[in-house]
Design a protein around this motif. Structure first.
Motif, PDB file in Angstrom:
ATOM      1  N   ARG A 255      35.318  29.851  58.911  1.00 23.14           N
ATOM      2  CA  ARG A 255      34.331  28.915  59.445  1.00 23.14           C
ATOM      3  C   ARG A 255      34.994  28.026  60.496  1.00 23.14           C
ATOM      4  N   ALA A 256      34.271  27.744  61.574  1.00 26.41           N
ATOM      5  CA  ALA A 256      34.844  26.943  62.655  1.00 26.41           C
ATOM      6  C   ALA A 256      35.196  25.535  62.167  1.00 26.41           C
ATOM      7  N   ARG A 257      34.323  24.968  61.358  1.00 25.08           N
ATOM      8  CA  ARG A 257      34.609  23.636  60.809  1.00 25.08           C
ATOM      9  C   ARG A 257      35.543  23.766  59.626  1.00 25.08           C
ATOM     10  N   ARG A 258      36.623  23.052  59.691  1.00 22.72           N
ATOM     11  CA  ARG A 258      37.661  23.104  58.644  1.00 22.72           C
ATOM     12  C   ARG A 258      37.093  22.762  57.268  1.00 22.72           C
ATOM     13  N   ASP A 259      36.194  21.773  57.199  1.00 21.77           N
ATOM     14  CA  ASP A 259      35.663  21.344  55.911  1.00 21.77           C
ATOM     15  C   ASP A 259      34.631  22.317  55.337  1.00 21.77           C
ATOM     16  N   HIS A 260      34.269  23.340  56.111  1.00 24.42           N
ATOM     17  CA  HIS A 260      33.365  24.380  55.617  1.00 24.42           C
ATOM     18  C   HIS A 260      34.127  25.609  55.122  1.00 24.42           C
ATOM     19  N   ARG A 261      35.424  25.662  55.409  1.00 28.46           N
ATOM     20  CA  ARG A 261      36.234  26.793  54.963  1.00 28.46           C
ATOM     21  C   ARG A 261      36.613  26.679  53.495  1.00 28.46           C
ATOM     22  N   LEU A 262      37.117  27.778  52.937  1.00 31.72           N
ATOM     23  CA  LEU A 262      37.739  27.694  51.615  1.00 31.72           C
ATOM     24  C   LEU A 262      38.776  26.579  51.634  1.00 31.72           C
ATOM     25  N   GLU A 263      38.924  25.874  50.523  1.00 31.02           N
ATOM     26  CA  GLU A 263      39.735  24.662  50.527  1.00 31.02           C
ATOM     27  C   GLU A 263      41.228  24.913  50.488  1.00 31.02           C
ATOM     28  N   SER A 264      41.663  26.136  50.128  1.00 25.87           N
ATOM     29  CA  SER A 264      43.110  26.353  49.996  1.00 25.87           C
ATOM     30  C   SER A 264      43.441  27.843  49.997  1.00 25.87           C
ATOM     31  N   ALA A 265      44.707  28.142  50.290  1.00 29.05           N
ATOM     32  CA  ALA A 265      45.190  29.520  50.177  1.00 29.05           C
ATOM     33  C   ALA A 265      45.149  29.973  48.725  1.00 29.05           C
ATOM     34  N   LYS A 266      45.393  29.060  47.802  1.00 31.01           N
ATOM     35  CA  LYS A 266      45.349  29.387  46.377  1.00 31.01           C
ATOM     36  C   LYS A 266      43.953  29.874  45.984  1.00 31.01           C
ATOM     37  N   ALA A 267      42.911  29.179  46.460  1.00 30.27           N
ATOM     38  CA  ALA A 267      41.542  29.584  46.148  1.00 30.27           C
ATOM     39  C   ALA A 267      41.221  30.952  46.751  1.00 30.27           C
ATOM     40  N   ALA A 268      41.681  31.189  47.978  1.00 28.09           N
ATOM     41  CA  ALA A 268      41.448  32.486  48.613  1.00 28.09           C
ATOM     42  C   ALA A 268      42.182  33.600  47.878  1.00 28.09           C
ATOM     43  N   LEU A 269      43.403  33.324  47.424  1.00 24.87           N
ATOM     44  CA  LEU A 269      44.171  34.315  46.672  1.00 24.87           C
ATOM     45  C   LEU A 269      43.478  34.649  45.357  1.00 24.87           C
ATOM     46  N   GLU A 270      42.967  33.647  44.676  1.00 24.09           N
ATOM     47  CA  GLU A 270      42.258  33.899  43.413  1.00 24.09           C
ATOM     48  C   GLU A 270      41.023  34.773  43.647  1.00 24.09           C
ATOM     49  N   TRP A 271      40.329  34.525  44.756  1.00 23.89           N
ATOM     50  CA  TRP A 271      39.123  35.297  45.067  1.00 23.89           C
ATOM     51  C   TRP A 271      39.483  36.751  45.355  1.00 23.89           C
ATOM     52  N   ILE A 272      40.473  36.975  46.221  1.00 26.18           N
ATOM     53  CA  ILE A 272      40.807  38.368  46.545  1.00 26.18           C
ATOM     54  C   ILE A 272      41.439  39.077  45.350  1.00 26.18           C
ATOM     55  N   GLN A 273      42.103  38.323  44.477  1.00 26.85           N
ATOM     56  CA  GLN A 273      42.652  38.943  43.268  1.00 26.85           C
ATOM     57  C   GLN A 273      41.523  39.453  42.372  1.00 26.85           C
ATOM     58  N   GLU A 274      40.430  38.706  42.287  1.00 30.97           N
ATOM     59  CA  GLU A 274      39.274  39.151  41.520  1.00 30.97           C
ATOM     60  C   GLU A 274      38.693  40.434  42.114  1.00 30.97           C
ATOM     61  N   ILE A 275      38.607  40.493  43.427  1.00 30.59           N
ATOM     62  CA  ILE A 275      38.096  41.698  44.086  1.00 30.59           C
ATOM     63  C   ILE A 275      39.022  42.874  43.812  1.00 30.59           C
ATOM     64  N   CYS A 276      40.328  42.662  43.973  1.00 34.95           N
ATOM     65  CA  CYS A 276      41.303  43.734  43.750  1.00 34.95           C
ATOM     66  C   CYS A 276      41.272  44.213  42.295  1.00 34.95           C
ATOM     67  N   ASP A 277      41.113  43.306  41.354  1.00 35.94           N
ATOM     68  CA  ASP A 277      41.054  43.688  39.945  1.00 35.94           C
ATOM     69  C   ASP A 277      39.848  44.596  39.695  1.00 35.94           C
ATOM     70  N   ARG A 278      38.719  44.261  40.266  1.00 38.10           N
ATOM     71  CA  ARG A 278      37.517  45.093  40.090  1.00 38.10           C
ATOM     72  C   ARG A 278      37.687  46.463  40.730  1.00 38.10           C
ATOM     73  N   GLU A 279      38.488  46.509  41.807  1.00 37.99           N
ATOM     74  CA  GLU A 279      38.707  47.772  42.510  1.00 37.99           C
ATOM     75  C   GLU A 279      39.869  48.573  41.910  1.00 37.99           C
ATOM     76  N   GLY A 280      40.492  48.029  40.856  1.00 37.07           N
ATOM     77  CA  GLY A 280      41.628  48.724  40.230  1.00 37.07           C
ATOM     78  C   GLY A 280      42.861  48.770  41.116  1.00 37.07           C
ATOM     79  N   LEU A 281      43.023  47.724  41.923  1.00 31.90           N
ATOM     80  CA  LEU A 281      44.143  47.669  42.879  1.00 31.90           C
ATOM     81  C   LEU A 281      45.167  46.657  42.384  1.00 31.90           C
ATOM     82  N   ALA A 282      46.372  47.149  42.064  1.00 31.04           N
ATOM     83  CA  ALA A 282      47.422  46.267  41.540  1.00 31.04           C
ATOM     84  C   ALA A 282      47.977  45.392  42.644  1.00 31.04           C
TER      85      ALA A 282
END
Length: 282
Positions: A255-282
């Motif tokens: 998102r162009a506005r910083r305050d509209h983006r995900l709040e942290s790299a940690k939050a983004a990592l948790e999200w993609i980890q959930e996606i990878c887990d569902r896809e069976g990707l270690a």
């Protein structure tokens, strides 16, 4: 300007088979074999910005991420071009992502691995309060195991140290088309890990769609900046995961506005980890 080869051999007798990898600005990069450390990368930089070089080294040593090559040694020397700083790093065999994409596009699983591995590195950086500020395909390496590494902390911002970029400068450091508005407008108080989330999101989009829409056929940097501020990153058109949630993650990172983006790299990592887990990707 070039480094004298005789000087190179005399100054680094413990590194054999030295051969150039890259050259740009006031930096030269070589690969070689060290007597103790084995395969290494040797970076040589003119000592014109010693504090910037020191911070690059400090960033890597502070982050200690398994997705960032280790610094093995560093020092100074007098070369034919003047005083230089040298850095000896762990050698990772592979190609930078820009070159890799020229020959082999990433499939869906590789795109997810790229996102996960880079967010792992950025989460480590976030914990150390360091912002990379130049995430892009040229600074990502794909190794022989198809793992991804984050390279080159030369523009890194240490949030607990005084900024080295001139406050009065109308433009901050970074690469146009990847830097978000607060970075290229040099709004120092707004620089945090969300800068790197934006750049990684654009990179992930580019790996899927084949273009950076902010740069594609732009007349100049001004048009790129205008697009970034006024045009949201288009939605990814291809399903990467079964739930088609990856595109939402990339949108939330860019998102162009910083305050509209995900709040942290940690939050983004948790999200993609959930996606990878569902896809069976270690």
């Amino acid at each position: 300007m070039s480094i004298n080869q005789d000087w190179l051999r005399q100054e680094f007798p413990d590194i054999s088979e030295l051969s150039p990898i890259a050259e740009g600005g006031q930096k030269w990069v070589f690969s070689g074999k060290h007597a103790k450390d084995g395969d290494v990368v040797l970076k040589i930089c003119l000592r014109m910005h010693p504090e910037r070089i020191a911070r690059e080294t400090q960033a890597v040593q502070s982050i200690k991420s398994p997705r960032v090559p280790k610094i093995l040694a560093l020092g100074t020397a007098q070369a034919n071009l003047g005083e230089v700083v040298w850095i000896r790093e762990e050698k990772i065999f592979g190609d930078n992502l820009r070159d890799y994409l020229q020959n082999s596009p990433l499939d869906s699983r590789a795109v997810l691995r790229l996102g996960k591995h880079l967010l792992e590195a950025l989460a480590y950086a976030e914990q150390a309060r360091i912002v990379h500020r130049d995430v892009k395909p040229e600074n990502i390496l794909v190794d022989l195991n198809s793992d991804f590494w984050l390279l080159d902390f030369g523009l890194s911002r240490h949030l607990d140290l005084t900024s080295l970029t001139a406050t009065a400068s109308p433009r901050g450091v970074g690469t146009w088309g990847y830097a978000p508005p607060e970075q290229f407008r040099n709004q120092k108080s707004e620089i945090d890990s969300r800068v790197d989330l934006f750049a990684l999101g654009v990179t992930l989009y580019e790996c899927v769609e084949g273009i950076n829409p902010f740069r594609y056929q732009a007349r100049d940097e001004a048009e790129v900046f205008h697009r970034i501020e006024s045009m949201p990153l288009p939605a990814i058109s291809k399903p990467i995961d079964a739930a088609n949630e990856f595109k939402d993650l990339v949108f939330a990172m860019t998102r162009a506005r910083r305050d509209h983006r995900l709040e942290s790299a940690k939050a983004a990592l948790e999200w993609i980890q959930e996606i990878c887990d569902r896809e069976g990707l270690a």
